[in-house]
Write a protein that holds these residues in place. Structure first.
Motif, PDB file in Angstrom:
ATOM      1  N   SER A 594     -18.829 -34.637 -22.791  1.00  0.00           N
ATOM      2  CA  SER A 594     -18.203 -33.514 -23.495  1.00  0.00           C
ATOM      3  C   SER A 594     -18.021 -32.292 -22.621  1.00  0.00           C
ATOM      4  N   SER A 595     -18.802 -32.170 -21.574  1.00  0.00           N
ATOM      5  CA  SER A 595     -18.698 -31.039 -20.647  1.00  0.00           C
ATOM      6  C   SER A 595     -19.359 -31.437 -19.340  1.00  0.00           C
ATOM      7  N   ARG A 596     -19.426 -30.516 -18.411  1.00  0.00           N
ATOM      8  CA  ARG A 596     -19.878 -30.821 -17.069  1.00  0.00           C
ATOM      9  C   ARG A 596     -21.318 -31.325 -17.038  1.00  0.00           C
ATOM     10  N   VAL A 597     -21.594 -32.269 -16.141  1.00  0.00           N
ATOM     11  CA  VAL A 597     -22.946 -32.778 -15.897  1.00  0.00           C
ATOM     12  C   VAL A 597     -23.406 -32.190 -14.570  1.00  0.00           C
ATOM     13  N   GLU A 598     -24.330 -31.226 -14.632  1.00  0.00           N
ATOM     14  CA  GLU A 598     -24.712 -30.475 -13.438  1.00  0.00           C
ATOM     15  C   GLU A 598     -26.085 -30.840 -12.904  1.00  0.00           C
ATOM     16  N   GLU A 599     -26.864 -31.596 -13.649  1.00  0.00           N
ATOM     17  CA  GLU A 599     -28.188 -31.988 -13.188  1.00  0.00           C
ATOM     18  C   GLU A 599     -28.259 -33.487 -12.981  1.00  0.00           C
ATOM     19  N   ALA A 600     -29.246 -33.921 -12.211  1.00  0.00           N
ATOM     20  CA  ALA A 600     -29.337 -35.328 -11.805  1.00  0.00           C
ATOM     21  C   ALA A 600     -29.508 -36.252 -13.002  1.00  0.00           C
ATOM     22  N   PRO A 601     -28.752 -37.347 -13.055  1.00  0.00           N
ATOM     23  CA  PRO A 601     -29.027 -38.370 -14.067  1.00  0.00           C
ATOM     24  C   PRO A 601     -30.401 -39.005 -13.822  1.00  0.00           C
ATOM     25  N   THR A 602     -30.999 -39.491 -14.880  1.00  0.00           N
ATOM     26  CA  THR A 602     -32.270 -40.209 -14.785  1.00  0.00           C
ATOM     27  C   THR A 602     -32.021 -41.672 -15.123  1.00  0.00           C
ATOM     28  N   VAL A 603     -32.523 -42.586 -14.300  1.00  0.00           N
ATOM     29  CA  VAL A 603     -32.287 -44.014 -14.492  1.00  0.00           C
ATOM     30  C   VAL A 603     -33.607 -44.698 -14.802  1.00  0.00           C
ATOM     31  N   CYS A 611     -27.312 -35.276 -18.989  1.00  0.00           N
ATOM     32  CA  CYS A 611     -27.127 -34.142 -19.882  1.00  0.00           C
ATOM     33  C   CYS A 611     -25.833 -33.413 -19.561  1.00  0.00           C
ATOM     34  N   ALA A 612     -25.000 -33.205 -20.572  1.00  0.00           N
ATOM     35  CA  ALA A 612     -23.817 -32.368 -20.439  1.00  0.00           C
ATOM     36  C   ALA A 612     -24.214 -30.928 -20.747  1.00  0.00           C
ATOM     37  N   LEU A 613     -23.659 -29.999 -20.005  1.00  0.00           N
ATOM     38  CA  LEU A 613     -24.101 -28.612 -20.061  1.00  0.00           C
ATOM     39  C   LEU A 613     -24.062 -28.037 -21.467  1.00  0.00           C
ATOM     40  N   ARG A 614     -23.064 -28.349 -22.259  1.00  0.00           N
ATOM     41  CA  ARG A 614     -22.910 -27.720 -23.564  1.00  0.00           C
ATOM     42  C   ARG A 614     -23.870 -28.253 -24.612  1.00  0.00           C
ATOM     43  N   THR A 632     -27.189 -34.433 -29.618  1.00  0.00           N
ATOM     44  CA  THR A 632     -26.739 -33.070 -29.377  1.00  0.00           C
ATOM     45  C   THR A 632     -27.783 -32.065 -29.854  1.00  0.00           C
ATOM     46  N   THR A 633     -28.113 -31.114 -28.979  1.00  0.00           N
ATOM     47  CA  THR A 633     -29.061 -30.058 -29.300  1.00  0.00           C
ATOM     48  C   THR A 633     -28.296 -28.785 -29.676  1.00  0.00           C
ATOM     49  N   GLY A 634     -29.035 -27.738 -29.994  1.00  0.00           N
ATOM     50  CA  GLY A 634     -28.409 -26.486 -30.378  1.00  0.00           C
ATOM     51  C   GLY A 634     -28.239 -25.499 -29.245  1.00  0.00           C
ATOM     52  N   GLY A 635     -28.486 -25.923 -28.009  1.00  0.00           N
ATOM     53  CA  GLY A 635     -28.372 -25.014 -26.870  1.00  0.00           C
ATOM     54  C   GLY A 635     -27.900 -25.740 -25.632  1.00  0.00           C
ATOM     55  N   LEU A 636     -27.828 -25.018 -24.525  1.00  0.00           N
ATOM     56  CA  LEU A 636     -27.406 -25.615 -23.268  1.00  0.00           C
ATOM     57  C   LEU A 636     -28.448 -26.607 -22.764  1.00  0.00           C
ATOM     58  N   LEU A 637     -27.973 -27.607 -22.033  1.00  0.00           N
ATOM     59  CA  LEU A 637     -28.840 -28.564 -21.346  1.00  0.00           C
ATOM     60  C   LEU A 637     -28.516 -28.465 -19.852  1.00  0.00           C
ATOM     61  N   ASP A 638     -29.344 -27.725 -19.130  1.00  0.00           N
ATOM     62  CA  ASP A 638     -29.080 -27.559 -17.700  1.00  0.00           C
ATOM     63  C   ASP A 638     -30.294 -27.940 -16.872  1.00  0.00           C
ATOM     64  N   VAL A 648     -37.603 -40.382 -24.219  1.00  0.00           N
ATOM     65  CA  VAL A 648     -36.826 -39.467 -23.372  1.00  0.00           C
ATOM     66  C   VAL A 648     -37.204 -38.046 -23.767  1.00  0.00           C
ATOM     67  N   TYR A 649     -37.550 -37.223 -22.791  1.00  0.00           N
ATOM     68  CA  TYR A 649     -37.956 -35.847 -23.048  1.00  0.00           C
ATOM     69  C   TYR A 649     -36.935 -34.907 -22.411  1.00  0.00           C
ATOM     70  N   LEU A 650     -36.460 -33.941 -23.190  1.00  0.00           N
ATOM     71  CA  LEU A 650     -35.471 -33.004 -22.655  1.00  0.00           C
ATOM     72  C   LEU A 650     -35.713 -31.604 -23.208  1.00  0.00           C
ATOM     73  N   SER A 651     -35.436 -30.613 -22.354  1.00  0.00           N
ATOM     74  CA  SER A 651     -35.604 -29.202 -22.708  1.00  0.00           C
ATOM     75  C   SER A 651     -34.237 -28.594 -22.974  1.00  0.00           C
ATOM     76  N   SER A 652     -34.094 -27.939 -24.115  1.00  0.00           N
ATOM     77  CA  SER A 652     -32.838 -27.314 -24.475  1.00  0.00           C
ATOM     78  C   SER A 652     -33.020 -25.802 -24.576  1.00  0.00           C
ATOM     79  N   GLU A 653     -31.939 -25.086 -24.330  1.00  0.00           N
ATOM     80  CA  GLU A 653     -32.012 -23.635 -24.459  1.00  0.00           C
ATOM     81  C   GLU A 653     -31.923 -23.165 -25.906  1.00  0.00           C
ATOM     82  N   ASP A 654     -31.983 -24.099 -26.857  1.00  0.00           N
ATOM     83  CA  ASP A 654     -32.174 -23.687 -28.246  1.00  0.00           C
ATOM     84  C   ASP A 654     -33.639 -23.393 -28.547  1.00  0.00           C
ATOM     85  N   GLY A 655     -34.504 -23.521 -27.509  1.00  0.00           N
ATOM     86  CA  GLY A 655     -35.910 -23.177 -27.664  1.00  0.00           C
ATOM     87  C   GLY A 655     -36.817 -24.336 -28.005  1.00  0.00           C
TER      88      GLY A 655
END
Length: 781
Positions: A594-603, A611-614, A632-638, A648-655
């Motif tokens: 859906s948008s740019r992938v700026e961080e390393a993929p995990t295999v 993670c797509a940035l948006r 989809t989270t409520g914040g950026l994924l960078d 799978v563990y991921l940090s979102s800027e939705d807090g």
């Protein structure tokens, strides 16, 4: 400005009437050189990039900028003294004055009290008043473009300021400014006016008061997204300053105060906030030129060229530690400029079918003079000493030695441990002067934990994590280089130059190093020789860090950017994840996100997680690229995701920190963290993550319940930790690496670097390898 850098092959010997003697730095529109007029006057000469110089539309705009900038003349500004917009290439010159930028002072000494910040704001508002009076909009007001003097700040870099009436001439897709300090209208391609500089001023004052910008940290695209769509974090601003900054950071330009109104408000607030800090006595002001125009030797390596004198020192202007450093530098008479550094060309290598590794500027002039291959020399480390934090930041620590060597103010230090950029072409306080390589002695077996083993000065900013493989440390820099360093001694084995900044950690497998670059390419480089094997195009933006698994390289990127940076957030729908053959560079598959992938993929287990940035995370079949699920989270994924034990563990800027089922993408739990959190690290059933308020947190990986939380740093940012043998190692925006007990959260030791440590350290054979923002790679026991 930074310290002098030696000239390289291809650098001009003369620009206009000025003899070029050294490099000072580079920016988005060109390179800046130290020059000398026939009468001995020091100047900073900005030379426009060749690709821009060939653009007739750009030349027309640049000529208008120069004409407008010549009219700027204010107490707190520093203007153009000479220029040739029609030259080949176009250039402009300003009177050169060495010193300290606001960015460096805050990094070294920490955030400022409320009183000095208000005084800073009043001076900057007055500078903007003078700039806007001649219909100029600066467009890149940021901490590194603000210089500190005993009697007030100086706003510099009119080389990218834009005449207001000529702003429509900006090329489609050309965005001038710095992420995190640019206004929303800059990012979205709307008309730019004086209110844009007011927005930037609000961001600058936030940085001065807190040590970070109002929109946090992260990639340029993440920062831009927050500027356009999210509210700033002003919670740590002092009460008198907060409403003033909030008004500057309004999303709509018409809701921001005018510069005149803001100046009155800041001046009144500064007058009502006395006694928060001491200031240094003024002392003597040295003249900066020999040509009849008086210019102060101010704190910052650039300009102070207007005629006349400045007002006396204003009470409360600088915090005491900064004032002492600036005062010491402004009361020393600048010696004669150094002669052009002797940097003969390296011997030309024999032709080969593959590009040879590029050579960065030499840091060992005698080795170059003898005909040896130019090689940056790692500085010998001091004897190991007990680890512990230090707040002594000697910004002028190397001044006396540098002056004695005829190098002016070039040899200053950012901390009591290291130089941010020691003057190239001259041995600094910790350098050897013989032409032989400089191996660094290993610490004795009794060396304490947290002791420095060696350091390597890259000469450019470093934001990416180093990677260690087969006894070699690989790290990228913002000077476009990927370095290979001996893990035992810190000596450089080779340096490979890409076509853009290397802000991504590399990956190493089967004798090949894979690295992404901001030029939109993924490079494969021979690990032994540093020669390019192949490159693969990932898009028009920067490539993500790569991941290698089962003979494939997985890398993220983005596609078209139709109308500048702002289009990334609204119109660009073609982010991608690529699978590339590791041997040939041939594409196996491409999956659109859906948008740019700026961080390393995990295999993991035949699945690629990206993670797509948006804000959307994807699970893709590693063999085919077919989508298995998305979340989809409520914040950026960078930040990169972590995968362990089927989750799978991921940090979102939705807090929130999320735990998802690796097979289905269903949410198992979420942990309320904070808005700005690091990438997660999962070890032995615990998830560790750093935060934007200086904390390190441990969370139970199965239940999502917090195990402990430790306030690691007084500064806002704590990065992703590396956890080894029961210890979590994490860097902080305060310039320290911290070792924390992984079970209890108790601190064990601290290693200070003097510059922010944003990236996770690497660990191998009992040694930590870390990079600091000032361009130094450290090996720490």
């Amino acid at each position: 400005m930074e310290a002098y850098e030696a000239l390289e092959s291809g650098d001009p010997e003369r620009i206009g009437r000025y003899r070029i003697v050294a490099r000072l730095g580079a920016g988005g529109m060109g390179r800046v050189y130290l020059g000398r007029s026939p009468g001995g006057r020091a100047v900073a000469v900005k030379v426009v990039r060749a690709d821009l110089a060939e653009d007739a539309e750009f030349r027309r705009r640049f000529a208008r900028e120069v004409a407008a900038a010549r009219r700027v003349n204010g107490v707190f500004t520093a203007g153009v003294v000479d220029a040739d917009p029609e030259g080949s290439p176009p250039w402009l010159a300003t009177a050169y004055v060495p010193g300290v930028a606001l960015s460096e002072a805050v990094t070294a000494h920490g955030p400022w009290p409320q009183g000095p910040v208000l005084a800073l704001g009043a001076g900057l508002a007055e500078a903007l008043e003078a700039i806007h009076a001649v219909d100029v909009v600066h467009r890149d007001l940021k901490p590194s473009n603000i210089l500190l003097a005993t009697d007030g700040p100086r706003v510099i870099d009119f080389g990218i300021s834009v005449a207001h009436e000529a702003s429509a001439l900006t090329r489609t897709g050309m965005v001038v400014g710095t992420p995190g300090f640019m206004s929303p209208e800059q990012l979205t391609g709307k008309p730019i006016g004086p209110a844009s500089d007011v927005f930037s001023l609000g961001a600058v004052l936030t940085f001065a008061a807190t040590g970070s910008g109002p929109f946090g940290a992260g990639s340029g695209h993440a920062l831009g997204f927050r500027v356009v769509y999210e509210e700033p974090d002003l919670s740590r601003l002092p009460p008198r300053l907060r409403p003033l900054v909030a008004s500057c950071l309004a999303k709509q330009p018409h809701r921001r105060p005018t510069v005149a109104t803001l100046l009155a408000q800041l001046a009144e607030a500064a007058a009502e906030t006395p006694g928060e800090t001491e200031t240094a006595d003024r002392g003597t002001v040295a003249e900066a030129d020999a040509g009849g125009v008086t210019g102060e030797v101010v704190a910052g390596g650039h300009v102070a060229g207007e005629a006349g004198t400045h007002p006396p020192t204003r009470p409360g202007w600088l915090p005491a530690p900064v004032a002492a450093s600036v005062h010491a530098r402004t009361t020393v008479q600048s010696p004669a400029l150094p002669p052009p550094p002797a940097v003969p060309l390296a011997p030309t290598p024999a032709p080969t079918p593959d590009p040879a590794p590029s050579q960065p500027p030499s840091e060992n002039p005698e080795a170059v003079a003898s005909g040896a291959t130019p090689t940056p020399t790692p500085s010998p480390s001091p004897a190991p000493r007990a680890a512990g934090p230090t707040r002594r930041r000697a910004l002028v620590g190397g001044l006396g030695a540098a002056a004695a060597a005829g190098l002016g103010f070039a040899g200053w230090k950012l901390s009591d441990r290291d130089s941010a950029k020691e003057p190239m072409g001259s041995p600094g306080p910790s350098r050897r002067t013989d032409a032989s390589p400089t191996p660094t002695p290993s610490p004795s077996p009794a060396a304490p934990s947290g002791a420095e083993k060696w350091r390597f000065i890259t000469g450019g900013l470093v934001y990416a994590s180093p990677i260690v493989a087969d006894g070699v440390v690989y790290v990228g820099t913002e000077t476009d280089f990927l370095y290979a360093l001996d893990a035992g001694t810190g000596e450089m084995r080779w340096a490979f130059k890409t076509g853009g900044n290397v802000n991504a950690a590399p990956a190493v497998a089967d004798g090949t190093v894979y690295v992404g670059s901001e030029d939109g390419n993924l490079y494969a480089v021979d690990a032994d020789t540093g020669r390019q094997r192949w490159k693969f195009r990932t898009g028009k933006g920067r490539s993500s860090p790569p991941t290698v698994a089962e003979g494939l390289v997985y890398v993220g990127g983005g596609g078209r950017l139709p109308k500048g940076i702002g289009a990334t957030y609204r119109d660009d729908q073609d982010g991608h994840v690529y699978a590339v053959d590791s041997g040939t560079g041939a594409q196996r598959w491409k999956s659109t996100t859906s948008s740019r992938v700026e961080e390393a993929p995990t295999v993991a287990d035949g699945t690629v997680y990206a993670c797509a940035l948006r804000g959307t995370a994807y699970a893709l079949d590693a063999a085919t690229g077919k989508r298995r699920w998305e979340f989809t989270t409520g914040g950026l994924l960078d930040s990169v995701v972590a995968v362990a034990d089927g989750a799978v563990y991921l940090s979102s800027e939705d807090g929130y920190l999320y735990a998802l089922d690796a097979g289905t993408g269903d949410r198992r739990w979420r942990f309320a963290a904070e808005r700005f959190v690091s990438a997660p690290t999962v070890v032995d059933g615990t998830v560790y993550l750093g935060g934007g308020v200086g904390e390190l947190t441990a969370v139970d990986a199965r239940t999502g319940k917090r195990r402990w939380r430790t306030r690691v740093s007084k500064e806002p940012f704590v990065g992703a930790p590396t956890v080894v043998d029961g210890v979590a190692y994490t860097g902080s925006g305060d310039g320290n690496l911290y070792a924390v007990d992984a079970e209890t959260g108790g601190k064990r030791w601290t290693f200070p670097t003097g510059s922010p440590v944003n990236a996770a350290p690497a660990f191998a054979e009992g040694v930590l390898y870390l990079s600091s923002g000032n361009g130094i790679v450290y090996a720490v026991t």
